[in-house]
Write an enzyme that holds these catalytic residues in place. Structure first.
Site, PDB file in Angstrom:
ATOM      1  N   ASN A  27       9.466  47.815  93.521  1.00 42.03           N
ATOM      2  CA  ASN A  27       9.956  49.113  94.000  1.00 42.03           C
ATOM      3  C   ASN A  27      11.077  49.686  93.143  1.00 42.03           C
ATOM      4  OD1 ASN A  27      11.199  46.754  95.271  1.00 42.03           O
ATOM      5  ND2 ASN A  27      12.519  48.220  96.299  1.00 42.03           N
ATOM      6  N   HIS A  28      11.692  48.880  92.267  1.00 42.19           N
ATOM      7  CA  HIS A  28      12.741  49.404  91.378  1.00 42.19           C
ATOM      8  C   HIS A  28      12.189  49.824  90.021  1.00 42.19           C
ATOM      9  CE1 HIS A  28      15.937  48.529  94.153  1.00 42.19           C
ATOM     10  NE2 HIS A  28      15.554  47.274  94.254  1.00 42.19           N
ATOM     11  N   HIS A 111       4.310  42.654  96.107  1.00 47.06           N
ATOM     12  CA  HIS A 111       5.738  42.953  96.248  1.00 47.06           C
ATOM     13  C   HIS A 111       5.931  43.706  97.558  1.00 47.06           C
ATOM     14  CE1 HIS A 111       9.601  43.116  94.155  1.00 47.06           C
ATOM     15  NE2 HIS A 111       9.792  44.252  94.783  1.00 47.06           N
ATOM     16  N   HIS A 136       9.816  40.233  96.494  1.00 44.19           N
ATOM     17  CA  HIS A 136      10.658  41.349  96.963  1.00 44.19           C
ATOM     18  C   HIS A 136      11.759  40.928  97.923  1.00 44.19           C
ATOM     19  CE1 HIS A 136      12.034  45.322  98.269  1.00 44.19           C
ATOM     20  NE2 HIS A 136      11.758  44.999  99.510  1.00 44.19           N
ATOM     21  N   HIS A 138      13.317  38.093  98.107  1.00 44.03           N
ATOM     22  CA  HIS A 138      14.301  37.260  97.396  1.00 44.03           C
ATOM     23  C   HIS A 138      14.559  35.892  98.018  1.00 44.03           C
ATOM     24  CE1 HIS A 138      16.283  40.642  94.908  1.00 44.03           C
ATOM     25  NE2 HIS A 138      15.275  41.190  95.579  1.00 44.03           N
TER      26      HIS A 138
HETATM   27 FE   FE2 Z   1      11.794  44.683  95.390  1.00 45.77          FE
END
Ligand code: FE2
Length: 219
Positions: A27-28, A111, A136, A138
């Site tokens: 998403n980044h 993700h 995603h 973490h």
């Molecule tokens: Fe992410």
């Protein structure tokens, strides 16, 4: 990679030169604008396939592993709690078909935020791909497994980065934002660096034989 979020062409090239075969994003992806033209021609750096089709890059890479085995790597992004352009379930069938026509070993990086969505896609792809790695959130999950149909899965492969943090961010900055609701510029933390991931063994047909979570402390 790039100061806490996103990636630049220079950093992508460094990772590939260090031995990574394929880099998947999330998403980044658009955090650093300079990656956009790079993704138009990149063969080993993929973005989630279900972003807007007008954006550069693609979600499928097919590469040769060190022993010559063809490996397809597919990157998708979850929709729950993420505001993703297109549902992953809308595009996955066609992409898996394309991946399987190019390689017997097919790896999926999903993700996504929600464990339910990640488990659902893993089950949906059981018997169709070699492995589904969730990313995603973490935090490495304790459910690395080979599903009944022969597809390895883990809900989240974890984080390679500083674990003395709030998912990579300096704890006091993340807590400050949560306490006050005020915008705070996040900075990457430094302590407790670990490499996390998952190790999957498979046969020549791409059927998974084992799946184990990996955690390596970095001294
Ligand atoms: Fe992410």
């Amino acid at each position: 990679m790039a100061d806490g979020a996103g990636i630049t062409p220079r950093l992508a090239d460094r990772l590939l030169a260090a031995g990574a075969d394929v880099i998947t994003l999330g998403n980044h992806v658009w955090r650093r604008r300079e990656i956009a033209p790079y993704l138009e021609t990149a063969e080993r750096v993929v973005r989630p396939a279900n972003l807007a089709s007008s954006t550069p890059g693609r979600g499928l890479a097919v590469v040769d592993a060190e022993d010559g085995t063809k490996v397809a790597v597919l990157n998708l992004q979850g929709q729950l709690f993420m505001g993703t352009h297109t549902s992953p379930f809308e595009v996955v069938d066609e992409l898996v078909e394309e991946a399987r026509s190019a390689a017997k070993v097919v790896l999926v990086d999903f993700h996504a935020e929600a464990t339910s969505e990640k488990i659902a896609l893993s089950r949906e792809l059981d018997g169709k791909v070699t492995a589904v790695f969730g990313t995603h959130t973490h935090v490495q999950t304790s459910d690395a497994r080979v599903q009944p149909g022969g597809t390895a899965a883990i809900t989240d492969a974890g984080m390679t980065g500083p674990h003395d943090s709030v998912i990579g961010v300096k704890a006091e900055l993340a807590i400050g934002r949560m306490r006050t609701g005020m915008g705070v510029r996040f900075e990457p933390a430094h302590g407790g660096v670990r490499i996390e991931g998952a190790l999957v063994e498979c046969d020549a047909d791409g059927r998974a034989l084992s799946c184990d979570a990996v955690r390596v402390p970095v001294p």
